[in-house]
Design an enzyme around this catalytic site. Structure first.
Site, PDB file in Angstrom:
ATOM      1  N   LEU A 182       0.828  -1.199   0.000  1.00 16.99           N
ATOM      2  CA  LEU A 182       0.000   0.000   0.000  1.00 16.99           C
ATOM      3  C   LEU A 182       0.868   1.258   0.000  1.00 16.99           C
ATOM      4  O   LEU A 182       0.482   2.293  -0.552  1.00 16.99           O
ATOM      5  CB  LEU A 182      -0.925   0.022   1.226  1.00 16.99           C
ATOM      6  CG  LEU A 182      -2.144  -0.895   1.211  1.00 16.99           C
ATOM      7  CD1 LEU A 182      -2.965  -0.689   2.477  1.00 16.99           C
ATOM      8  CD2 LEU A 182      -3.004  -0.679  -0.019  1.00 16.99           C
ATOM      9  N   ASP A 204       6.720  -3.902  -4.780  1.00 21.34           N
ATOM     10  CA  ASP A 204       5.579  -4.787  -4.939  1.00 21.34           C
ATOM     11  C   ASP A 204       4.270  -4.078  -4.588  1.00 21.34           C
ATOM     12  O   ASP A 204       3.607  -4.417  -3.599  1.00 21.34           O
ATOM     13  CB  ASP A 204       5.734  -6.055  -4.101  1.00 21.34           C
ATOM     14  CG  ASP A 204       4.984  -7.235  -4.718  1.00 21.34           C
ATOM     15  OD1 ASP A 204       4.970  -7.343  -5.961  1.00 21.34           O
ATOM     16  OD2 ASP A 204       4.427  -8.057  -3.971  1.00 21.34           O
ATOM     17  N   ARG A 218      -3.859   4.567  -8.725  1.00 24.30           N
ATOM     18  CA  ARG A 218      -2.699   3.751  -8.358  1.00 24.30           C
ATOM     19  C   ARG A 218      -1.401   4.439  -8.776  1.00 24.30           C
ATOM     20  O   ARG A 218      -1.406   5.474  -9.445  1.00 24.30           O
ATOM     21  CB  ARG A 218      -2.795   2.393  -9.057  1.00 24.30           C
ATOM     22  CG  ARG A 218      -2.946   2.537 -10.565  1.00 24.30           C
ATOM     23  CD  ARG A 218      -2.827   1.237 -11.314  1.00 24.30           C
ATOM     24  NE  ARG A 218      -3.150   1.391 -12.717  1.00 24.30           N
ATOM     25  CZ  ARG A 218      -2.327   1.894 -13.627  1.00 24.30           C
ATOM     26  NH1 ARG A 218      -1.119   2.316 -13.264  1.00 24.30           N
ATOM     27  NH2 ARG A 218      -2.696   2.008 -14.893  1.00 24.30           N
TER      28      ARG A 218
END
Length: 495
Positions: A182, A204, A218
């Site tokens: 996150l 990641d 994102r």
């Protein structure tokens, strides 16, 4: 039973089955938090990939903290307070140094060990301002609430960068934001709110609620002047893969295909025995996902270059079709990824590489291309190939070139990639071993009672040292060296 528990926890965490505290449920569709901006639950933050959506919690609930470390206060934290400008002007911060922000992801906080490990490696490598961003008040269950909170945390980092520019003489182009899971999307929001942010490294980036969403939702290449991403856990969330496989940077690195990392197949008991109850449990549940920050941490001061190879797929990389990597075809995963940047306007350049199963993870790469002759009587056989590479500075012994049997056809050339924990130097010779293995489905490969002598004929071997691009062409004693099953032959003659 353990797998059932893990699956249940994943479903709970990822799809928000645990309800947030009553104080955080919002009936309205938008909320504003002063200079941090306004937030809506509408599109693009609501979509088929985000069916459950919450407004971000209040900043005082998320409780974002900025922990500053420099070489002058390596082990003593100085807190930067956005509401107290003296915390900047009277701090060890210097605008003349590059600045690194590092932040965590789901269910973590600013005190987790890996953040401080990276901080220590940074301060060993160069004279930086290192700022750990902890937002433990907003990173907990349910996952859907934590995803919403990332927007506020990103805005808070962007605000802190503006304050450091105003009161500390910082330059956004010298700022590098690193985030895991996150935290990678937190970094994206920080970049979206900062003009000319120098760099973002996504470790990641989290998949659920982010993969395949609008770029505004994102991490994406518009968030900084240079965005590099390390993908380590790109399996489907239904297979407990927590990271994105979708490219989302200027450059995207996919070690070991970007999905299953070597050494991550330990069972829960073995993981707990090695790493203790808490860390062992994390390793068992999310080993692939955690490898991204371990690789980055090692890259900071590694003598091994963490070289990646530009390629259109992992399969083609493994077939040695992307080595040597001349003319800028190599990249460097981790801190030093900015040594090689794509041309302006180029995004999602994909690099592949292999790692080891335990630290130190970095490996040196060698492509081995074997050309097979087709003299009279040569047949197609299936089996395993092994190579021992001998160099001026070391040797790599009896390495199996593929996991599955290879069907070797006379007259064809086959490529393989092997790795070594050490640089072997100038390659002097190669031993090739061949073991026939029949296929139940192919009667022509059977050898009942060992009446036949399955053999292959190797005419030439080319070895390319990936990190130096040095090429070595070797031949056997004859133009078509004959190797029977279970046999080994040496190739040392330059050709």
């Amino acid at each position: 039973m353990a797998c059932s528990v893990v699956t249940f926890l994943c479903v709970v965490a990822c799809f928000g089955l645990v309800q947030p505290k009553a104080t955080t449920i919002e009936k309205r569709s938008s909320v504003c938090y002063g200079d941090l901006g306004c937030y809506s639950t509408g599109a693009p933050f609501f979509s088929q990939y985000r069916p459950i959506n919450f407004l971000p919690q209040r900043p005082d609930e998320i409780d974002t903290r900025f922990l500053l470390y420099t070489r002058g206060n390596r082990n003593t934290v100085h807190y930067l307070n956005p509401k107290d400008h003296n915390s900047i002007t009277n701090s060890p911060f210097s605008g003349g140094r590059p600045t690194k922000f590092v932040t965590h992801g789901f269910l973590e906080n600013g005190q987790v060990v890996w953040l401080h490990d990276i901080k220590n490696e940074f301060l060993k490598e160069a004279d930086y301002n290192v700022i750990i961003v902890g937002w433990g008040g907003g990173s907990g269950l349910p996952y859907t609430q934590a995803t919403s909170n990332t927007r506020v945390v990103g805005a808070e980092i962007a605000r802190m960068i503006r304050l450091l520019e105003q009161y500390g003489g910082a330059h956004p182009a010298d700022v590098h934001v690193i985030g895991h899971s996150l935290g990678a999307h937190v970094a994206g929001y920080a970049g979206a709110g900062t003009r000319n942010l120098g760099r973002i490294t996504g470790l990641d980036p989290a998949d659920p609620y982010f993969q395949y969403t609008d770029p505004e939702v994102r991490l994406d290449p518009t968030d900084a002047m240079f965005v590099d991403v390390i993908h380590t856990d790109g399996e489907s969330i239904l297979k407990l893969g927590y990271g994105m496989k979708e490219p989302c940077g200027h450059v995207d690195y996919f070690p070991n295909s970007g999905m299953n990392q070597p050494g991550c197949s330990k069972d829960v008991i073995e993981s707990i025995q090695i790493d203790g109850l808490y860390n062992g449990g994390k390793e068992f549940i999310a080993c692939n996902h955690l490898r991204s920050y371990k690789y980055f941490n090692e890259s900071i001061n590694s003598a091994c270059p963490w070289q990646g190879y530009k390629c259109d797929s992992y399969d083609n990389f493994k077939r040695a079709q992307c080595m040597p990597c001349s003319a800028g075809g190599c990249g460097y995963m981790g801190l030093h990824a900015d040594r090689v940047k794509p041309a302006r306007g180029t995004n999602h350049v994909m690099y592949y590489l292999e790692t080891g199963s335990d630290a130190p993870f970095c490996r040196y790469h060698y492509s081995v291309r074997m050309s097979f002759g087709s003299p009279f009587g040569a047949h197609t056989w299936s089996g395993h190939l092994f190579a021992s590479i001998h160099g001026s500075d070391g040797r790599l012994q009896n390495t199996q070139l593929t996991t599955d049997p290879v069907e070797i056809q006379p007259g064809k050339t086959y490529g393989f990639v092997v790795t070594s924990p050490n640089d072997l130097g100038r390659v002097t010779d190669v031993d090739v071993k061949w073991e026939h293995q029949h296929s139940i489905l192919n009667p022509l490969s059977w050898n009942p009672f060992n009446l036949r002598h399955p053999s292959v004929y190797v005419s030439r071997i080319q070895v390319v040292h990936g990190e130096s691009n040095s090429q070595f062409n070797l031949c056997g004693a004859t133009s078509n060296t004959h190797i029977e099953t279970q046999g080994t032959m040496n190739f040392a003659r330059s050709c």
